[in-house]
Design an enzyme around this catalytic site. Sequence first.
Site, PDB file in Angstrom:
ATOM      1  N   GLU A  10       0.825  -1.218   0.000  1.00  0.00           N
ATOM      2  CA  GLU A  10       0.000   0.000   0.000  1.00  0.00           C
ATOM      3  C   GLU A  10       0.865   1.276   0.000  1.00  0.00           C
ATOM      4  O   GLU A  10       1.884   1.333   0.669  1.00  0.00           O
ATOM      5  CB  GLU A  10      -0.880  -0.022   1.257  1.00  0.00           C
ATOM      6  CG  GLU A  10      -1.796   1.177   1.392  1.00  0.00           C
ATOM      7  CD  GLU A  10      -2.795   0.991   2.530  1.00  0.00           C
ATOM      8  OE1 GLU A  10      -3.416  -0.103   2.633  1.00  0.00           O
ATOM      9  OE2 GLU A  10      -2.945   1.933   3.320  1.00  0.00           O
ATOM     10  N   ALA A  44     -10.961  11.930   2.092  1.00  0.00           N
ATOM     11  CA  ALA A  44     -12.086  12.820   1.801  1.00  0.00           C
ATOM     12  C   ALA A  44     -11.486  14.176   1.422  1.00  0.00           C
ATOM     13  O   ALA A  44     -10.506  14.605   2.005  1.00  0.00           O
ATOM     14  CB  ALA A  44     -12.974  12.930   3.029  1.00  0.00           C
ATOM     15  N   ARG A  99     -15.610   3.090   4.283  1.00  0.00           N
ATOM     16  CA  ARG A  99     -16.412   4.244   4.677  1.00  0.00           C
ATOM     17  C   ARG A  99     -15.540   5.490   4.720  1.00  0.00           C
ATOM     18  O   ARG A  99     -15.922   6.543   4.234  1.00  0.00           O
ATOM     19  CB  ARG A  99     -17.023   4.013   6.069  1.00  0.00           C
ATOM     20  CG  ARG A  99     -17.903   5.158   6.484  1.00  0.00           C
ATOM     21  CD  ARG A  99     -18.199   5.144   7.967  1.00  0.00           C
ATOM     22  NE  ARG A  99     -17.019   5.480   8.750  1.00  0.00           N
ATOM     23  CZ  ARG A  99     -17.017   5.623  10.066  1.00  0.00           C
ATOM     24  NH1 ARG A  99     -18.131   5.445  10.744  1.00  0.00           N
ATOM     25  NH2 ARG A  99     -15.918   5.942  10.717  1.00  0.00           N
ATOM     26  N   GLY A 100     -14.336   5.374   5.311  1.00  0.00           N
ATOM     27  CA  GLY A 100     -13.463   6.527   5.489  1.00  0.00           C
ATOM     28  C   GLY A 100     -13.834   7.298   6.737  1.00  0.00           C
ATOM     29  O   GLY A 100     -14.723   6.909   7.497  1.00  0.00           O
ATOM     30  N   ASP A 101     -13.130   8.396   6.950  1.00  0.00           N
ATOM     31  CA  ASP A 101     -13.387   9.258   8.110  1.00  0.00           C
ATOM     32  C   ASP A 101     -13.539  10.682   7.619  1.00  0.00           C
ATOM     33  O   ASP A 101     -12.791  11.123   6.742  1.00  0.00           O
ATOM     34  CB  ASP A 101     -12.205   9.182   9.088  1.00  0.00           C
ATOM     35  CG  ASP A 101     -12.086   7.794   9.692  1.00  0.00           C
ATOM     36  OD1 ASP A 101     -13.073   7.322  10.271  1.00  0.00           O
ATOM     37  OD2 ASP A 101     -11.009   7.175   9.546  1.00  0.00           O
ATOM     38  N   TYR A 137     -11.189  -5.567  11.163  1.00  0.00           N
ATOM     39  CA  TYR A 137     -10.531  -5.052  12.376  1.00  0.00           C
ATOM     40  C   TYR A 137     -10.420  -6.140  13.444  1.00  0.00           C
ATOM     41  O   TYR A 137     -11.323  -6.301  14.273  1.00  0.00           O
ATOM     42  CB  TYR A 137     -11.318  -3.848  12.926  1.00  0.00           C
ATOM     43  CG  TYR A 137     -11.399  -2.722  11.926  1.00  0.00           C
ATOM     44  CD1 TYR A 137     -10.443  -1.711  11.899  1.00  0.00           C
ATOM     45  CD2 TYR A 137     -12.406  -2.700  10.966  1.00  0.00           C
ATOM     46  CE1 TYR A 137     -10.489  -0.704  10.958  1.00  0.00           C
ATOM     47  CE2 TYR A 137     -12.466  -1.697  10.005  1.00  0.00           C
ATOM     48  CZ  TYR A 137     -11.501  -0.709  10.018  1.00  0.00           C
ATOM     49  OH  TYR A 137     -11.549   0.283   9.069  1.00  0.00           O
ATOM     50  N   ALA A 144     -16.756   1.104  17.103  1.00  0.00           N
ATOM     51  CA  ALA A 144     -17.763   0.036  17.173  1.00  0.00           C
ATOM     52  C   ALA A 144     -18.438   0.036  18.542  1.00  0.00           C
ATOM     53  O   ALA A 144     -17.766   0.205  19.568  1.00  0.00           O
ATOM     54  CB  ALA A 144     -17.101  -1.312  16.919  1.00  0.00           C
ATOM     55  N   LYS A 157     -20.790  -6.265   5.083  1.00  0.00           N
ATOM     56  CA  LYS A 157     -19.961  -5.904   3.912  1.00  0.00           C
ATOM     57  C   LYS A 157     -19.739  -7.128   3.030  1.00  0.00           C
ATOM     58  O   LYS A 157     -19.753  -7.044   1.808  1.00  0.00           O
ATOM     59  CB  LYS A 157     -18.603  -5.339   4.367  1.00  0.00           C
ATOM     60  CG  LYS A 157     -18.730  -4.061   5.178  1.00  0.00           C
ATOM     61  CD  LYS A 157     -17.419  -3.336   5.332  1.00  0.00           C
ATOM     62  CE  LYS A 157     -16.604  -3.785   6.498  1.00  0.00           C
ATOM     63  NZ  LYS A 157     -15.527  -2.829   6.848  1.00  0.00           N
ATOM     64  N   GLN A 168      -6.888  -4.025   9.451  1.00  0.00           N
ATOM     65  CA  GLN A 168      -6.095  -3.004  10.129  1.00  0.00           C
ATOM     66  C   GLN A 168      -4.845  -3.710  10.658  1.00  0.00           C
ATOM     67  O   GLN A 168      -4.889  -4.915  10.938  1.00  0.00           O
ATOM     68  CB  GLN A 168      -6.929  -2.443  11.293  1.00  0.00           C
ATOM     69  CG  GLN A 168      -6.247  -1.351  12.066  1.00  0.00           C
ATOM     70  CD  GLN A 168      -5.898  -0.170  11.173  1.00  0.00           C
ATOM     71  OE1 GLN A 168      -4.862  -0.209  10.500  1.00  0.00           O
ATOM     72  NE2 GLN A 168      -6.737   0.836  11.153  1.00  0.00           N
ATOM     73  N   PHE A 208       0.036   6.977  16.086  1.00  0.00           N
ATOM     74  CA  PHE A 208      -0.858   6.514  15.037  1.00  0.00           C
ATOM     75  C   PHE A 208      -1.736   5.365  15.550  1.00  0.00           C
ATOM     76  O   PHE A 208      -2.942   5.308  15.299  1.00  0.00           O
ATOM     77  CB  PHE A 208       0.031   6.046  13.880  1.00  0.00           C
ATOM     78  CG  PHE A 208      -0.662   5.839  12.581  1.00  0.00           C
ATOM     79  CD1 PHE A 208      -1.564   6.768  12.092  1.00  0.00           C
ATOM     80  CD2 PHE A 208      -0.391   4.699  11.821  1.00  0.00           C
ATOM     81  CE1 PHE A 208      -2.200   6.569  10.878  1.00  0.00           C
ATOM     82  CE2 PHE A 208      -1.024   4.495  10.606  1.00  0.00           C
ATOM     83  CZ  PHE A 208      -1.930   5.434  10.139  1.00  0.00           C
TER      84      PHE A 208
END
Length: 278
Positions: A10, A44, A99-101, A137, A144, A157, A168, A208
């Site tokens: 990634e 975003a 979904r993202g944040d 996750y 959650a 999903k 994650q 992080f």
Amino acid sequence: MTPQHAFSIEFFPPQTIEGADKLRATRAKLAELTPEFFSVTFGAGGSTQERTFETVFEIQREGLQAAPHLSCIGSTRPQIREILQRYKDAGIRRIIALRGDLPSGVGDPGELRYANELVAFIRAETGDHFHIEVAAYPEYHPQAKSPRDDLLAFKRKVDAGANSAITQYFYNLDAFLHFRDECTAQGISIPIVPGIMPIVSFSKLARFSDACGAEIPRWMRRKFESYGDDGDSIKAFGLEVVTHLCEQLLKAGAPGLHFYSMNQAGPTTELVRRLGLA
Ligand code: FAD
């Protein structure tokens, strides 16, 4: 370990021209390891998204497999439809659907509120064109309501049409094995690929990890802290711990590994080499 274990790598989209040049060099080195695909994160907000497109299309032009991340939060259906069309036109076949944040200060969540709705939308719009990956996750998503709610959200999903999942990052092997058992008990059978975060700087990783809900076990934390500013010892111990984790995961039947490269070639290359995956 054997080369039949697929792995992916990634990147995040570079912010500057120098960053883009550096990423090209990083990618050239990592491409020699023959990963299954390179994924590119997506944020975003307008200009960040353009950089994702540029990076994805550049990877694709180089003849490598590119898999864009696509988050739905803050977007409308027409906006997502347009992005899907761009990717389809460019010959992209794999998407990581999230979904993202929302960035702080942005209130409107958009039209698709959770990743399962995005997966369903992609399937409705594009049929089976894309292989859809979703996030998982093992230590549960920080928002959650409960572990069970998170597991059921993950199942939604999968039921919406996800083909596979990337987790994650985590450093607790048992968390992954437990999560996988729970998925099996729910009848979830898609491949769940562990996300692997190499450790190069402990202080950054600690900050992080607190934000994204990944636990650094106490014994690791204590040992990293004991090295103070000794970067070489931190790197050596980080490499030892993460190599061992990957070995255990592959031994336990993980279908592959996904490396969070942080746009650096060295740590991922060293891990792949030690694991004999290249
Ligand atoms: P979801 O699966 O929608 O879950 C989000 C939360 O909502 C969870 O707590 C879940 O339990 C809960 N939930 C789900 N459905 C419901 C419901 N119906 N009612 C109530 N609660 C519900 N972020 C980015 O911005 N860009 C990226 O490129 C990116 N790439 C990532 C790649 C991977 C492999 C991973 C693991 C994460 C990535 N992220 C990325 C981070 C991710 O966007 C965040 O963790 C985000 O907060 C959740 O996204 P999700 O797709 O997991 O959301």
